[in-house]
Design an enzyme around this catalytic site. Structure first.
Site, PDB file in Angstrom:
ATOM      1  N   HIS A   1      28.676 -31.094 -28.273  1.00  0.00           N
ATOM      2  CA  HIS A   1      28.216 -31.700 -27.020  1.00  0.00           C
ATOM      3  C   HIS A   1      27.228 -32.833 -27.289  1.00  0.00           C
ATOM      4  CE1 HIS A   1      29.119 -27.515 -25.081  1.00  0.00           C
ATOM      5  NE2 HIS A   1      30.202 -28.119 -25.508  1.00  0.00           N
TER       6      HIS A   1
ATOM      7  N   ASP B   1      34.634 -32.029 -25.414  1.00  0.00           N
ATOM      8  CA  ASP B   1      34.664 -31.415 -26.753  1.00  0.00           C
ATOM      9  C   ASP B   1      35.441 -32.293 -27.739  1.00  0.00           C
ATOM     10  OD1 ASP B   1      33.180 -29.123 -26.141  1.00  0.00           O
ATOM     11  OD2 ASP B   1      34.949 -27.886 -25.736  1.00  0.00           O
TER      12      ASP B   1
ATOM     13  N   HIS C   1      35.833 -30.785 -19.582  1.00  0.00           N
ATOM     14  CA  HIS C   1      35.007 -30.305 -20.692  1.00  0.00           C
ATOM     15  C   HIS C   1      35.791 -30.304 -22.005  1.00  0.00           C
ATOM     16  CE1 HIS C   1      31.523 -28.544 -22.584  1.00  0.00           C
ATOM     17  NE2 HIS C   1      32.386 -27.846 -23.310  1.00  0.00           N
TER      18      HIS C   1
ATOM     19  N   HIS D   1      38.545 -26.851 -31.231  1.00  0.00           N
ATOM     20  CA  HIS D   1      37.777 -27.409 -32.342  1.00  0.00           C
ATOM     21  C   HIS D   1      38.539 -27.341 -33.672  1.00  0.00           C
ATOM     22  CE1 HIS D   1      34.527 -27.740 -29.572  1.00  0.00           C
ATOM     23  NE2 HIS D   1      34.444 -26.442 -29.383  1.00  0.00           N
TER      24      HIS D   1
HETATM   25 ZN   LIG Z   1      32.184 -27.457 -25.332  1.00  0.00          ZN
END
Ligand SMILES: [Zn+2]
Length: 280
Positions: free
Chosen positions: A76, A235, A231, A258
């Site tokens: 973030h 990311d 969001h 991720h």
């Molecule tokens: Zn996040």
């Protein structure tokens, strides 16, 4: 030729670490031209460059590692850094993660904006993707495709949330208005198990959109109906910032996270024919 940028002054914030649950103080400070974004664990006397090649764990946030030193949940803050087009900055922490603040990138962005920006002596270099690069894992897929401008699109499908799609052509103003406010989210049904693994110990209804079987529990704090997919783009922007320079490409994600994002950068840089360095 746009110059590299750093902060004009140091700024400090204190808050709770999302996973460790401890109080952390973070200072973001100006750094020399060409140094990039560097995390310093003041408590461990260790520096870790914010680069994809230092990413270790990716299960619940992107973790940078160097030797035994780690910094978790960097995505973030990295998104805010990319959103403000900051090239060089030293982030000093006295604990294992930046404070999660509001669970978005906007709280970091406002903090960094308050520091003011300073131009560096050198020109900004960008990484232009010239060949499509795609990684897939199960039903997750992420791609970097050649394009003249930086853009992101993402398609998610979750229980309760349903399907959401969002497309974002990068501009600084657009990032601040459309992406940076989107907050992290999690399922209450997973919280107890995570806490037992010493994860999400700092998660609260103040920093996370919490979902149960019927929907968002803290709906009064929700900022957009499609906040979840926004969001995921936040990311992705944070994870792509670990390329070490701005990208010129079209990012497309589907159910990716991720791990896929990091695999995508590793795939990009595995072959120099995939990209070329150019003026930003
Ligand atoms: Zn996040």
């Amino acid at each position: 030729m746009p110059p590299r940028h750093t902060l004009a002054h140091p700024v400090t914030a204190t808050g709770t670490a999302l996973h460790a649950g401890v109080q952390v103080t973070m200072t973001c400070a100006p750094a020399a031209s060409g140094s990039g974004i560097v995390f310093r664990r003041a408590d461990l006397n260790a520096d870790i460059a914010a680069l994809y090649s230092h990413v270790g764990e990716t299960r619940l946030g992107t973790v940078l590692e160097s030797g035994s030193a780690k910094v978790g949940v960097v995505e973030h803050l990295m998104a805010a850094t990319a959103g403000l087009e900051i090239d060089d900055m030293l982030v000093t922490l006295d604990g294992p993660e930046p404070p999660i603040l509001d669970g978005d990138a906007l709280s970091y962005l406002i903090l960094l904006e308050s520091a003011g920006m300073a131009e560096q002596g050198e020109a900004r270099t960008a990484i232009q993707v010239v060949r499509p690069v795609t990684v897939e894992s199960g039903d997750a897929k992420a791609s970097l495709l050649p394009d003249d401008r930086l853009s992101y699109s993402y398609e998610l499908s979750f229980p309760v949330i349903g399907e959401q799609f969002y497309q974002f052509a990068f501009t600084r103003a657009g990032f601040k208005a459309e992406i940076a406010p989107a907050r992290t989210f999690g399922f209450l049904s997973e919280l107890e198990a995570l806490n037992k693994m010493n994860l999400a110990k700092g998660a609260s209804l103040a920093n996370t959109l919490a979902l149960d079987a019927t929907g968002v529990v803290n709906r009064q704090t929700q900022r957009f109906a499609d906040e979840f997919v926004r969001h995921k783009i936040l990311d992705a922007i944070g994870d792509m910032a670990l390329a070490g320079a701005p990208l010129i490409a079209r990012f497309e994600g589907r159910k990716s996270g991720h791990a896929t994002n990091n695999a995508l950068l590793r795939a990009l840089f595995s072959d120099p024919a995939n990209y070329r360095l150019t003026q930003a």
